[in-house]
Write an enzyme that holds these catalytic residues in place. Structure first.
Site, short mmCIF file in Angstrom:
data_model
loop_
_atom_site.label_atom_id
_atom_site.label_comp_id
_atom_site.label_asym_id
_atom_site.label_seq_id
_atom_site.Cartn_x
_atom_site.Cartn_y
_atom_site.Cartn_z
CB THR A 76 58.69 39.81 151.29
OG1 THR A 76 58.60 39.93 152.26
CG2 THR A 76 60.11 40.69 151.23
CB SER A 201 53.23 34.42 150.01
OG SER A 201 54.03 33.82 151.03
CB ALA A 202 53.71 28.40 148.88
CG HIS A 203 53.93 31.81 154.33
ND1 HIS A 203 53.10 32.59 155.11
CD2 HIS A 203 53.86 32.63 153.83
CE1 HIS A 203 53.01 34.23 155.56
NE2 HIS A 203 53.91 34.12 154.41
CB THR A 239 69.30 25.09 145.17
OG1 THR A 239 71.43 25.54 145.50
CG2 THR A 239 69.84 24.02 145.55
CB CYS A 327 53.91 40.52 156.48
SG CYS A 327 52.85 40.00 156.75
N1 PLP Z 1 52.48 41.01 150.37
C1 PLP Z 1 51.41 40.48 151.04
C2 PLP Z 1 49.95 41.43 150.68
C3 PLP Z 1 50.76 39.87 151.71
O1 PLP Z 1 50.25 40.19 153.58
C4 PLP Z 1 52.53 39.51 152.37
C5 PLP Z 1 52.32 39.10 153.94
O2 PLP Z 1 51.83 39.16 154.85
C6 PLP Z 1 54.02 39.72 152.16
C7 PLP Z 1 53.73 40.53 150.73
C8 PLP Z 1 55.12 39.49 152.39
O3 PLP Z 1 54.82 37.88 152.37
P1 PLP Z 1 55.65 36.83 152.28
O4 PLP Z 1 55.66 36.63 154.10
O5 PLP Z 1 55.76 35.28 151.86
O6 PLP Z 1 57.46 37.58 152.50
#
Ligand code: PLP
Length: 382
Positions: A76, A201-203, A239, A327
């Site tokens: 995000t 995004s690592a997760h 940080t 999300c």
């Molecule tokens: N962009 C896409 C295509 C996503 O699927 C997601 C989360 O599912 C995000 C951005 C946001 O990532 P984060 O959860 O690391 O903020």
């Protein structure tokens, strides 16, 4: 829910479990190597060295230069930095943005926020399979368009976008292309998606939550969105999260190493699931089924049912799936992605996303199909 029920996780597009080896590698950076990577002493230097190695590793894995990487707290923030940062820094060249209608809210909302600064936003709808066509992007662009955003693969349907063709059109017209690669990273290399900037995004690739990166190509002007210290060359204050950054690098490298073999295995499971569901349950449609998709995603509509009811009953029976974008969790709004594909109300309302991953097995797929059959039959017989 009864403790006897074996839980089946089919929501890898929302998040993935942290890889055990990655967790072990991260552990010392929470305790022993705890220094602030900006500090001017040996504790700080140790942390800074770990960040440098991680940055180099991610850069090699992504085919970019380490200097093009800006660590963030996730996808995000990376999307905010890319969309707002690039647009605001280039506002002297124009104030028009072209955004695909299937983007994640992190992109859509970032673009809409820019209207307060005088920007105009044009959305481009996909075709019925969820594919954004390069010619439609070209048609939406104007002389004052400075930025176009099209994601590599959609989070709800898994549909992969023709980024090379889109980039040709965007480049020809002198604008920048932002490509949210959050869903494809770890499965498909960034090199398959030529663009001026990316979100990671690592997760989503078995790394830790709360860490990601904006990759912004050299020469692309952008302004910082997080005011503060001098971190990340003064372009993202705060940080650095050393353990998470170490974990992100390792999980990306591991995912790439296993990508080919794993993609095939996951795709086989997904296809087996879809085939069984289509054969055994009436009134099912695959959303985005006619397009090239990530191996993990299956977005299905069950006519006459409510998607929220389906995931509620699946959850009671131990199966984790989701409707739309998890999300923006808790959201009961209908999917803007499926709506933009021109699907009818029943198809949109009855959609459920199943997304498969590394630890799923054939037995889990078989069990999930049996549970799904019962759930759909129970809903339809009400
Ligand atoms: N962009 C896409 C295509 C996503 O699927 C997601 C989360 O599912 C995000 C951005 C946001 O990532 P984060 O959860 O690391 O903020």
């Amino acid at each position: 829910m009864s403790s006897q029920i074996k839980k089946i996780y089919l929501d890898h597009a929302a998040t993935t479990p942290l890889d055990g080896g990655v967790f072990n590698l991260m552990a010392p950076y929470f305790t022993d190597v705890f220094g602030n990577a900006s500090s001017q002493h040996s504790f700080g230097r140790e942390a800074a060295n770990a960040v440098t190695s991680a940055r180099d590793k991610i850069a090699v894995e992504s085919g970019i230069s380490p200097a093009e990487l800006y660590f963030t707290c996730g996808g995000t923030e990376a999307d905010n930095l890319g969309i707002k940062g690039i647009s605001l820094a280039n506002a002297d060249r124009g104030k028009h943005l072209v955004i695909s209608a299937v983007e994640h809210p992190a992109v859509i909302e970032s673009a809409l926020d820019l209207r307060a600064f005088g920007f105009e936003v044009t959305f481009v709808n996909p075709d019925g399979n969820g594919v954004i066509r390069a010619e439609d992007v070209a048609r939406a662009m104007r002389g004052d368009t400075i930025l176009v955003a099209v994601m590599s693969a959609n989070n709800e349907t898994g549909v992969i976008q023709p980024i090379s063709e889109i980039y040709d059109e965007v480049y020809k017209r002198g604008a920048y292309l932002w490509c949210d690669c959050v869903q494809s990273a770890g499965v498909m290399p960034l090199s398959q998606f030529p663009a001026d900037g990316y979100a990671l995004s690592a997760h989503k690739f078995y790394g830790p939550k709360g860490v990601g990166a904006a990759c912004i190509k050299k020469g692309v002007r952008f302004t910082r969105q997080m005011s503060g210290g001098h971190q990340e060359r003064g372009l993202r204050g705060g940080t650095l999260n050393t353990p998470a950054i170490v974990g992100m690098a390792e999980s990306l490298a591991l995912s790439h190493k296993r990508a080919q073999e794993e993609a095939k295995r996951v795709e086989d499971l997904r296809d087996m699931f879809e085939n069984l569901v289509l054969c055994q349950i009436d009134g099912v449609a695959v959303n985005g089924g006619g397009a090239r998709r990530l191996p993990s995603h299956s977005n299905l509509s069950f006519s006459g049912c409510d998607g929220q009811n389906i995931i509620f009953l699946l959850d009671l029976n131990g199966v984790a799936a989701s409707t739309g974008a998890a999300c923006s969790s808790g959201a009961t709004t209908t999917s803007h992605v499926l709506t933009s594909m021109g699907l009818d109300e029943d198809r949109v309302k009855s959609a459920v996303r199943f997304s498969f991953g590394r630890d799923n097995t054939k037995d889990e797929v078989l069990a999930a199909v049996e549970i799904l059959k019962k759930v759909i039959s129970a809903i339809r017989s009400r």
